[in-house]
Scaffold this active site. Structure first.
Site, mmCIF file in Angstrom:
data_model
loop_
_atom_site.group_PDB
_atom_site.id
_atom_site.type_symbol
_atom_site.label_atom_id
_atom_site.label_comp_id
_atom_site.label_asym_id
_atom_site.label_seq_id
_atom_site.Cartn_x
_atom_site.Cartn_y
_atom_site.Cartn_z
ATOM 1 N N GLY A 27 0.791 -1.221 0.000
ATOM 2 C CA GLY A 27 0.000 0.000 0.000
ATOM 3 C C GLY A 27 0.827 1.276 0.000
ATOM 4 O O GLY A 27 0.628 2.161 -0.830
ATOM 5 N N ASN A 74 8.833 6.010 4.690
ATOM 6 C CA ASN A 74 10.189 6.569 4.677
ATOM 7 C C ASN A 74 10.213 7.951 5.322
ATOM 8 O O ASN A 74 9.337 8.765 5.083
ATOM 9 C CB ASN A 74 10.667 6.709 3.240
ATOM 10 C CG ASN A 74 10.335 5.500 2.399
ATOM 11 O OD1 ASN A 74 10.792 4.419 2.688
ATOM 12 N ND2 ASN A 74 9.490 5.690 1.394
ATOM 13 N N GLU A 115 0.724 6.002 7.600
ATOM 14 C CA GLU A 115 2.134 6.276 7.267
ATOM 15 C C GLU A 115 2.624 7.505 8.016
ATOM 16 O O GLU A 115 3.754 7.545 8.492
ATOM 17 C CB GLU A 115 2.315 6.457 5.754
ATOM 18 C CG GLU A 115 1.788 5.317 4.879
ATOM 19 C CD GLU A 115 2.240 3.926 5.298
ATOM 20 O OE1 GLU A 115 3.325 3.799 5.885
ATOM 21 O OE2 GLU A 115 1.488 2.955 5.047
ATOM 22 N N GLU A 145 3.975 -1.817 13.695
ATOM 23 C CA GLU A 145 2.779 -2.010 12.869
ATOM 24 C C GLU A 145 1.508 -2.162 13.700
ATOM 25 O O GLU A 145 0.484 -1.555 13.396
ATOM 26 C CB GLU A 145 2.967 -3.184 11.910
ATOM 27 C CG GLU A 145 4.085 -2.973 10.876
ATOM 28 C CD GLU A 145 3.934 -1.697 10.055
ATOM 29 O OE1 GLU A 145 2.860 -1.068 10.089
ATOM 30 O OE2 GLU A 145 4.925 -1.318 9.377
HETATM 31 N N1 B3K Z 1 5.898 -0.476 6.583
HETATM 32 C C1 B3K Z 1 5.331 -0.670 5.278
HETATM 33 C C2 B3K Z 1 5.278 -2.094 4.845
HETATM 34 C C3 B3K Z 1 6.530 -2.592 4.257
HETATM 35 C C4 B3K Z 1 6.350 -3.966 3.673
HETATM 36 C C5 B3K Z 1 7.639 -4.509 3.223
HETATM 37 N N2 B3K Z 1 7.511 -5.790 2.572
HETATM 38 C C6 B3K Z 1 3.963 -0.099 5.186
HETATM 39 C C7 B3K Z 1 3.260 0.105 6.456
HETATM 40 O O1 B3K Z 1 2.906 -0.807 7.163
HETATM 41 O O2 B3K Z 1 3.079 1.218 6.819
HETATM 42 ZN ZN ZN Z 2 2.709 0.369 8.894
#
Ligand code: B3K
Ligand code: ZN
Length: 879
Positions: free
Chosen positions: A267, A271, A304, A326
């Protein structure tokens, strides 16, 4: 067949890194035939590492090494070993500077990990282990460094050059090239590194933080999408304000950027300062995207953004701790969505997904704890268990502590661990320290896999006016874990009197201020609670608001369920009672052609359809029958065709019996002429589309006219695609084909709408038989390199079109296996995701499980199977 078994990584083997990196200086030279990456690392021996001097080991993947310098001196090839996945420098001082130059080919990177190209732009995806596809680096989240990044590229093709942090320098270079330098003042793990280079337009906005700082907000998109950014920008500003108000978290950099990318494995990605999004999770306007997309975008943009604190400022020590960021961030984003829209509806949606898909995962061969103990490929652990069950676990802490102590706990967590890479245990400890509560037993939620089952019995002592409730818990065995200890479970209870009012729930006679909802804490295998002063036998409302991710068994009668549907003060349990009643009725019909649909279900649905004073958002949810996937989840040795037919019969009986009420309800739904996504308008559109779908399903001619009219004149995509979906599932063959063709003609220039068009067909039991789905793969708009297209055809077919996917001749399974084999080399992450439906083979009756097993074997036997697919297939086939 893969000849070597991938290595299993264990949490118990965790060791602190031998070397730390304080600073990373990167220079990217981007060209059409590849990219040269110059990296300069300031490295020092980790004072916490034990033992004598050890070689420096840096991770790498698909890199061509050009040179290595140590403190300015080029190393000869016998001074280091390039083992492909590891660059080893045996002799290094305690502190040094290492320069590495690598060559990579982003234009040929189909895995979409590391640096790759998507519709002409360069972009990155580094979580979890993609940074090693860019340069050699200790690619683990507990190595946190400050980054400075200079990007050089052709100026006309790539006018926009972005990376994390603040833009500190820019200039023109020879040969039509230019550069921009970015500096990120916050130490971060390599998985949060990002780079984008492309010909993009920006939407600008600004946000003033609570302390008065002005933040530059920008969303970068391809020019054709310039009119699709408003909703994401508004969502972002709401999320920034909400995080200040509810968690006291202020944004830290001077600029926050979002970039939309068409080819993306999931999705979106958080970063630091430069979030990269799958186009489908950020771009929307009412004419071309549905309400569901608008809501998804709001919650993902928020998710995010919230990671900036829960994930970036405080990050994970190792990937076993993934749920630290998460689970907590999903909990935060669902609190946010609940605050922005309807609390109850949000809860219903989250729980429906949890019970359908996470419970299934927790009962299958890939079951793992919220904090797993081992993995082969970390990409396989971005699961519903880590995300959704992880969020439920945080939610239970919130319930046990209450909002004020929970906030004290999160403040302490952020303050104590700012700038650190920590564990789920550190999170729980902060909650304990701030609240004074003992969460020792509660920690088992992180360690034990499997969904607890609660069996509830009650009895009523009329003479003593005492109501007794006995609750037993048991947790089923999961791979590698057979004997489970009882867990600490918050169980919210209500008791209704004969009028449907809540009775005060006392634990001792005459307790003052007894609550109407009481949170019981289960810690033992069995508890018996006695509630005094209960004047009549009550109807229990169990696990209100779904206060724990568990299954509840209690012998409700259908009359009790109907009663709860209309009277429970807990909206979630009103919905749940309706679901239980419908499940019961559908099951009664399964395999029994002569059984009639219980009139109580029809009456209950009639009341919902006609009661205009009820909360229409809840009504829209309550009218939806439980999905096939959920019905399968509840059944051992599931017979998909029988379940499908029973559910169809219930749907058709309801639609036939309630034809006039459905028509009246359809005609009543009016939304503001200006598109809004208020809970009321969303509910209204949802009711319109649902009533239309039911009526078309039984071939109602008048509804056909209404559907065609709605399809042609809709002013928003929710209405247009709602009508199309209803037509696609209707028996009106000519109209259905015409509408599908017209829709494509109208929208072929918009890839996001074309994805919806694919998904509507591939998921339809009427329009999407296997032959039709194979034709979609040949359609000029289909693209094997684009994950969204694959998901909208293959994912929709295997995940939603259950009668065709589970065809008893096994053709659906073979089709999925072919697809997985085909994608395994080009994009192993997507191939592994698509494998999920086959892993559940043990759940199904023999005619199905045999074919699923065969399909899994044919995937297992592919040459050079990726680590991703290997892990899932082998764990699924294991005895
Ligand atoms: N942290 C990313 C997910 C990354 C997946 C890598 N295979 C999106 C999220 O959970 O915000
Ligand atoms: Zn996440």
């Amino acid at each position: 067949m893969r000849t070597s078994q991938p290595r299993t990584i264990y949490l118990s083997e965790y060791r602190v890194p031998d070397y730390l990196v304080d600073h990373v200086d990167l220079r990217f030279e981007l060209f059409e035939e590849g990219a040269r990456v110059h990296s300069k690392l300031a490295v020092r021996r980790n004072p916490e590492a034990t033992g004598g001097p050890v070689p420096l080991e840096l991770n790498g993947d698909s890199l061509t090494l050009e040179s290595v310098h140590l403190d300015g001196r080029q190393l000869t090839t016998d001074e280091y070993q390039d083992k492909g996945e590891l660059l080893i420098v045996p002799a290094v001082p305690d502190t040094f500077e290492l320069q590495v130059v690598t060559w990579i080919e982003p234009q040929n990177n189909t895995r979409l990990e590391g640096l790759y190209k998507s519709s002409g732009m360069f972009c990155t995806q580094c979580e979890a282990e993609g940074f090693r596809c860019i340069t050699f680096f200790p690619d683990r989240p507990d190595v946190m460094a400050r980054y400075r990044t200079r990007i050089e590229a052709d100026r006309s093709m790539y006018p926009v050059l972005l990376s994390n942090g603040n833009d500190v320098d820019r200039g023109v270079l020879e040969g039509g090239r230019h550069f921009v330098t970015w500096e990120d003042p916050f130490p971060k793990p390599s998985y949060l590194f990002a780079l984008v280079a492309g010909d993009l337009v920006e939407q600008k906005d600004a946000f003033t933080t609570v302390s008065g700082r002005n933040i530059d907000l920008r969303i970068y998109v391809e020019p054709r999408n310039a009119d699709k950014t408003d909703h994401a920008m508004d969502s972002l500003k709401r999320a920034m304000r909400w995080d200040e108000e509810v968690y006291g978290r202020e944004y830290d950099l001077d600029i926050f950027m979002i970039v939309a990318v068409d080819d993306f494995n999931m999705g979106a990605m958080e970063n630091k300062g430069l979030n990269i999004f799958n186009s489908s999770c950020v771009l929307a306007r009412p004419e071309s995207e549905t309400d569901a997309a608008f809501q998804r975008i709001e919650s993902i943009v928020a998710h995010e953004y919230f990671h900036n604190w829960s994930g970036n400022r405080v990050t994970c020590r190792d990937w076993f701790q993934l749920s630290l960021k998460e689970g907590f961030t999903v909990f935060r984003d669902s609190q946010f969505s609940a605050d922005m829209g309807s609390e109850t509806v949000n809860r219903i949606e989250n729980v429906a997904m949890l019970r359908t898909a996470q419970f299934a995962e927790d009962a299958g061969p890939m079951a793992h704890p919220v904090r797993p103990a081992s993995y082969m490929e970390i990409s396989n652990f971005y699961t519903l268990t880590i995300y959704e069950k992880g969020a439920e676990v945080v939610g239970m802490i919130h319930t046990l502590l209450g909002p004020d102590l929970f906030r004290k706990g999160s403040d302490l967590y952020f303050e104590r661990h700012d700038g650190q890479a920590v564990t789920t245990d550190d999170f729980v400890k902060a909650m304990e320290d701030a609240s004074g509560r003992d969460l020792g037993q509660f920690r088992l939620w992180y360690e034990q896999a499997g969904t607890p089952v609660l069996t509830v019995e009650d009895d009523y002592d009329e003479a003593g006016e005492v109501y007794r409730l006995t609750i037993r818990q048991s947790i089923p065995a999961t791979p590698g874990q057979s004997n489970k200890k009882p867990q600490h479970i918050p169980f919210a209870l209500g008791l209704l009197d004969g009028e449907g009012n809540d009775l005060p729930i006392r634990l001792a006679p005459s307790e003052a201020d007894a609550p109407a909802t009481r949170v019981l804490e289960l810690t033992e295998e069995s508890h018996t609670f006695e509630f005094p002063d209960i004047p009549e036998r009550p109807v229990p409302s169990l696990l209100r608001h779904f206060s724990a991710p568990v299954r509840v068994n209690y012998p409700w009668t259908r009359d009790q369920l109907r009663f709860l549907m209309s009277h429970d003060s807990d909206g979630f349990n009103r919905w749940d009672a309706g679901q239980r009643l419908a499940v019961d009725v559908i099951r009664e019909l399964s395999g029994h052609a002569e059984t009639k649909v219980d009139p109580r279900l029809i009456d209950a649905s009639r009341v919902l359809l006609t009661d205009e004073s009820a909360d229409q958002a809840l009504v829209a949810k309550m009218l939806q029958l439980p999905g096939e996937a959920y019905l399968i989840e509840l059944t051992d040795q599931a017979d998909v065709q029988t379940i499908h037919h029973a559910r169809e019969r219930v749907l058709k009986s309801l639609a036939t019996a309630l034809r006039d009420e459905l028509m009246a309800c359809y005609r009543r739904q009016q939304t503001a002429s200006h598109y809004q996504i208020t809970p009321e308008d969303v509910a209204s559109r949802s009711l319109r589309n649902m009533t239309l779908a039911w009526l078309l399903h039984i071939g109602d001619e008048e509804a056909l006219e209404l559907a065609l009219e709605q399809f042609r004149n809709a002013s928003n995509m929710t209405d247009q695609s709602g009508a199309l979906r209803a037509l696609a599932n209707s028996p009106f063959e000519a109209e259905r084909r015409q509408a599908l063709d017209d829709f494509y003609q109208q929208w072929q220039v918009d890839p996001q709408v074309v994805e919806q068009w694919f998904a509507i067909q591939a998921s339809s039991p009427v329009s999407g038989d296997l032959e039709a789905v194979r034709r979609l793969l040949e359609h000029p708009a289909f693209d094997w390199k684009n994950p969204n297209k694959i998901r909208s055809v293959v994912g929709a077919f295997a995940g939603q079109n259950l009668p065709h996917f589970h065809s008893q001749d096994g053709s659906g399974y073979q089709f999925l296996a072919e697809t997985i084999r085909r994608l395994d080399d080009s994009n192993p992450q997507i191939a592994a995701r698509l494998t999920a439906p086959l892993t559940r083979w043990r759940k199904f009756a023999h005619v199905y499980s045999e074919g699923m097993h065969k399909a899994l074997e044919s995937v297992r036997d592919k040459e050079n199977l990726s680590r991703d697919v290997y892990e899932i297939v082998h764990k699924s086939l294991a005895e």
